[in-house]
Write an enzyme that holds these catalytic residues in place. Structure first.
Site, PDB file in Angstrom:
ATOM      1  N   GLN A  28       0.813  -1.208   0.000  1.00  0.00           N
ATOM      2  CA  GLN A  28       0.000   0.000   0.000  1.00  0.00           C
ATOM      3  C   GLN A  28       0.850   1.264   0.000  1.00  0.00           C
ATOM      4  O   GLN A  28       2.042   1.223   0.262  1.00  0.00           O
ATOM      5  CB  GLN A  28      -0.924  -0.001   1.224  1.00  0.00           C
ATOM      6  CG  GLN A  28      -0.195  -0.328   2.525  1.00  0.00           C
ATOM      7  CD  GLN A  28      -1.019  -1.165   3.495  1.00  0.00           C
ATOM      8  OE1 GLN A  28      -2.227  -1.273   3.337  1.00  0.00           O
ATOM      9  NE2 GLN A  28      -0.380  -1.732   4.498  1.00  0.00           N
ATOM     10  N   HIS A  59      -9.284   2.887  19.667  1.00  0.00           N
ATOM     11  CA  HIS A  59      -8.529   1.771  20.247  1.00  0.00           C
ATOM     12  C   HIS A  59      -9.106   1.295  21.576  1.00  0.00           C
ATOM     13  O   HIS A  59      -9.075   0.107  21.877  1.00  0.00           O
ATOM     14  CB  HIS A  59      -7.042   2.146  20.379  1.00  0.00           C
ATOM     15  CG  HIS A  59      -6.354   2.220  19.050  1.00  0.00           C
ATOM     16  ND1 HIS A  59      -5.583   3.282  18.637  1.00  0.00           N
ATOM     17  CD2 HIS A  59      -6.361   1.342  17.998  1.00  0.00           C
ATOM     18  CE1 HIS A  59      -5.133   3.052  17.408  1.00  0.00           C
ATOM     19  NE2 HIS A  59      -5.603   1.899  17.007  1.00  0.00           N
ATOM     20  N   ASP A  83      -0.215  -0.176  13.697  1.00  0.00           N
ATOM     21  CA  ASP A  83       0.184   1.056  14.408  1.00  0.00           C
ATOM     22  C   ASP A  83       0.410   0.813  15.901  1.00  0.00           C
ATOM     23  O   ASP A  83       0.957   1.656  16.593  1.00  0.00           O
ATOM     24  CB  ASP A  83      -0.871   2.153  14.201  1.00  0.00           C
ATOM     25  CG  ASP A  83      -2.262   1.683  14.574  1.00  0.00           C
ATOM     26  OD1 ASP A  83      -2.510   1.404  15.748  1.00  0.00           O
ATOM     27  OD2 ASP A  83      -3.125   1.582  13.668  1.00  0.00           O
ATOM     28  N   ASP A 134      -0.433 -12.480   6.136  1.00  0.00           N
ATOM     29  CA  ASP A 134      -1.817 -12.128   5.816  1.00  0.00           C
ATOM     30  C   ASP A 134      -2.703 -12.738   6.916  1.00  0.00           C
ATOM     31  O   ASP A 134      -2.616 -13.948   7.172  1.00  0.00           O
ATOM     32  CB  ASP A 134      -2.143 -12.714   4.433  1.00  0.00           C
ATOM     33  CG  ASP A 134      -3.601 -12.555   4.056  1.00  0.00           C
ATOM     34  OD1 ASP A 134      -4.386 -12.029   4.868  1.00  0.00           O
ATOM     35  OD2 ASP A 134      -3.963 -12.953   2.944  1.00  0.00           O
ATOM     36  N   GLY A 135      -3.516 -11.915   7.549  1.00  0.00           N
ATOM     37  CA  GLY A 135      -4.352 -12.380   8.650  1.00  0.00           C
ATOM     38  C   GLY A 135      -5.260 -13.530   8.259  1.00  0.00           C
ATOM     39  O   GLY A 135      -5.504 -14.450   9.048  1.00  0.00           O
ATOM     40  N   ASP A 152      -8.371  -5.401  13.446  1.00  0.00           N
ATOM     41  CA  ASP A 152      -8.117  -3.953  13.374  1.00  0.00           C
ATOM     42  C   ASP A 152      -7.655  -3.640  11.952  1.00  0.00           C
ATOM     43  O   ASP A 152      -6.484  -3.393  11.705  1.00  0.00           O
ATOM     44  CB  ASP A 152      -7.038  -3.587  14.406  1.00  0.00           C
ATOM     45  CG  ASP A 152      -6.791  -2.089  14.461  1.00  0.00           C
ATOM     46  OD1 ASP A 152      -7.556  -1.326  13.847  1.00  0.00           O
ATOM     47  OD2 ASP A 152      -5.810  -1.677  15.109  1.00  0.00           O
ATOM     48  N   SER A 153      -8.606  -3.703  11.045  1.00  0.00           N
ATOM     49  CA  SER A 153      -8.238  -3.593   9.625  1.00  0.00           C
ATOM     50  C   SER A 153      -8.788  -2.314   9.011  1.00  0.00           C
ATOM     51  O   SER A 153      -9.735  -1.726   9.523  1.00  0.00           O
ATOM     52  CB  SER A 153      -8.804  -4.793   8.862  1.00  0.00           C
ATOM     53  OG  SER A 153     -10.130  -4.541   8.456  1.00  0.00           O
ATOM     54  N   PRO A 159      -5.391  -5.261   0.431  1.00  0.00           N
ATOM     55  CA  PRO A 159      -5.132  -6.500   1.177  1.00  0.00           C
ATOM     56  C   PRO A 159      -6.149  -6.775   2.285  1.00  0.00           C
ATOM     57  O   PRO A 159      -6.208  -7.887   2.812  1.00  0.00           O
ATOM     58  CB  PRO A 159      -3.731  -6.270   1.770  1.00  0.00           C
ATOM     59  CG  PRO A 159      -3.535  -4.795   1.778  1.00  0.00           C
ATOM     60  CD  PRO A 159      -4.315  -4.265   0.624  1.00  0.00           C
TER      61      PRO A 159
HETATM   62  N1  SAM Z   1      -7.876   1.760  12.679  1.00  0.00           N
HETATM   63  C1  SAM Z   1      -7.679   1.602  11.306  1.00  0.00           C
HETATM   64  C2  SAM Z   1      -8.891   1.768  10.485  1.00  0.00           C
HETATM   65  O1  SAM Z   1      -9.979   1.382  10.918  1.00  0.00           O
HETATM   66  O2  SAM Z   1      -8.768   2.343   9.406  1.00  0.00           O
HETATM   67  C3  SAM Z   1      -6.898   0.344  11.004  1.00  0.00           C
HETATM   68  C4  SAM Z   1      -5.492   0.637  11.387  1.00  0.00           C
HETATM   69  S1  SAM Z   1      -4.254  -0.540  11.154  1.00  0.00           S
HETATM   70  C5  SAM Z   1      -2.971   0.507  10.607  1.00  0.00           C
HETATM   71  C6  SAM Z   1      -4.717  -1.474   9.739  1.00  0.00           C
HETATM   72  C7  SAM Z   1      -3.630  -2.444   9.309  1.00  0.00           C
HETATM   73  O3  SAM Z   1      -4.201  -3.603   8.717  1.00  0.00           O
HETATM   74  C8  SAM Z   1      -2.650  -1.887   8.277  1.00  0.00           C
HETATM   75  O4  SAM Z   1      -1.392  -1.708   8.867  1.00  0.00           O
HETATM   76  C9  SAM Z   1      -2.615  -2.924   7.167  1.00  0.00           C
HETATM   77  O5  SAM Z   1      -1.334  -3.183   6.663  1.00  0.00           O
HETATM   78  C10 SAM Z   1      -3.198  -4.144   7.881  1.00  0.00           C
HETATM   79  N2  SAM Z   1      -3.783  -5.136   6.966  1.00  0.00           N
HETATM   80  C11 SAM Z   1      -4.503  -4.936   5.851  1.00  0.00           C
HETATM   81  N3  SAM Z   1      -4.859  -6.109   5.294  1.00  0.00           N
HETATM   82  C12 SAM Z   1      -4.353  -7.089   6.090  1.00  0.00           C
HETATM   83  C13 SAM Z   1      -4.377  -8.512   6.030  1.00  0.00           C
HETATM   84  N4  SAM Z   1      -4.990  -9.167   5.044  1.00  0.00           N
HETATM   85  N5  SAM Z   1      -3.759  -9.189   7.037  1.00  0.00           N
HETATM   86  C14 SAM Z   1      -3.122  -8.550   8.044  1.00  0.00           C
HETATM   87  N6  SAM Z   1      -3.061  -7.201   8.138  1.00  0.00           N
HETATM   88  C15 SAM Z   1      -3.672  -6.476   7.170  1.00  0.00           C
END
Ligand code: SAM
Length: 278
Positions: A28, A59, A83, A134-135, A152-153, A159
């Site tokens: 990204q 959070h 984060d 990947d979660g 928390d995505s 992704p």
């Molecule tokens: N609070 C935020 C929101 O609601 O917009 C989410 C914050 S957190 C930074 C989101 C994280 O999810 C990102 O760092 C991203 O890289 C991660 N992410 C996205 N897709 C993912 C996946 N398939 N597996 C694991 N992490 C993922």
């Protein structure tokens, strides 16, 4: 420079700030801004993820309600959350192990460098295990069980899209212990109605108990923001305020937004949201 978030082609919300860091990672486009009113801000693919000044609302609501309603949460899985803000709050509880499964290690690295006010010492705590994966893939292959799963995505793009699928939720059900609870963000109740409705429907087919909680988070545009929790055996609406108060005192939980009354109040839904999920 101005940062504009455009949820739809006809909506653009702007915040002025200095761009401190920018990188196109493997997954990204990541930016850190310094802003006058929201402090430092992380954006991914043009969407605000978190800001220093209002992250506490999100959070705290993503973590404390489920951790306090569970009778004895010891093992927690966070998917996304690079984060570190969610992990920081989870560590205030008497948990033994927190797995953070983040697809993009660069989000973690940049948060440690620029968002220290958000992640604090979360990444150096001995209870925390960072897994770069990947979660959805992790949850499919893991043999471990968890008491709490926190998704928390970002919104369902790039992704993160897979983190809104029925298969993903079914796998979460399988990795949860018998009293297990999961929670995730499900967008604005005004601007992302479909996201809330669809995910509520899918979760209700898998879990016997599903709840919606709301909170207003200034930089997540569109009024009340929603959080969807789902549980294998605990009725999330069967809320005992005194019991929760006791637990808060026992662990000396300090918060800036969450308290037992907010917990109860966040479950009370305006009519338009009740209709949306009925
Ligand atoms: N609070 C935020 C929101 O609601 O917009 C989410 C914050 S957190 C930074 C989101 C994280 O999810 C990102 O760092 C991203 O890289 C991660 N992410 C996205 N897709 C993912 C996946 N398939 N597996 C694991 N992490 C993922």
């Amino acid at each position: 420079m101005w940062f504009y978030e455009s949820l739809y082609p006809d909506i653009k919300i702007g915040i002025k700030g200095n761009c401190l860091y920018e990188k196109k990672t493997r997954y990204q486009n990541m930016k850190i801004y310094s802003t006058a009113r929201f402090g430092r801000m992380l954006t991914l693919d043009g969407a605000i993820q978190t800001t220093e000044k209002d992250e506490f609302i999100y959070h705290e609501m993503l973590t404390h309600p489920v951790l306090l309603i569970h009778p004895n949460p010891k093992k927690v899985l966070v998917i996304g959350g690079g984060d570190g803000g969610a992990v920081r709050e989870i560590l205030k509880h008497r948990v033994e192990k927190v797995y953070l499964v983040e697809i993009d290690k660069e989000v973690v690295d940049i948060s440690k460098r620029y968002l220290k006010k958000i992640c604090g010492n979360a990444f150096s705590d001995k209870r925390v295990k960072l897994i770069v994966d990947d979660g959805a893939r992790f949850i499919q292959k893991t043999k471990e069980k968890f008491d709490i799963v926190i998704v928390d995505s970002p919104d369902p793009i790039g992704p993160a899209k897979i983190l809104f699928s029925k298969k993903f939720y079914t796998n979460i059900y399988s990795v949860l212990n018998s009293k297990g609870i999961m929670i995730r963000q499900s967008g604005s109740t005004v601007l992302q109605k479909e996201e809330l409705r669809t995910n509520y429907k899918i979760l209700s087919k898998i879990f016997p108990y599903v709840s919606v909680q709301i909170a207003a988070i200034p930089t997540y545009i569109g009024g009340f923001f929603s959080l969807l929790a789902a549980s294998k055996s605990i009725n999330l609406y069967d809320f005992d305020i005194e019991k929760v108060e006791k637990k808060i005192k026992k662990i000396k939980l300090t918060t800036n937004y969450y308290n037992s009354h907010i917990h109860m109040g966040s479950l009370l839904l305006p009519t338009y949201i009740r209709r949306l999920i009925s």
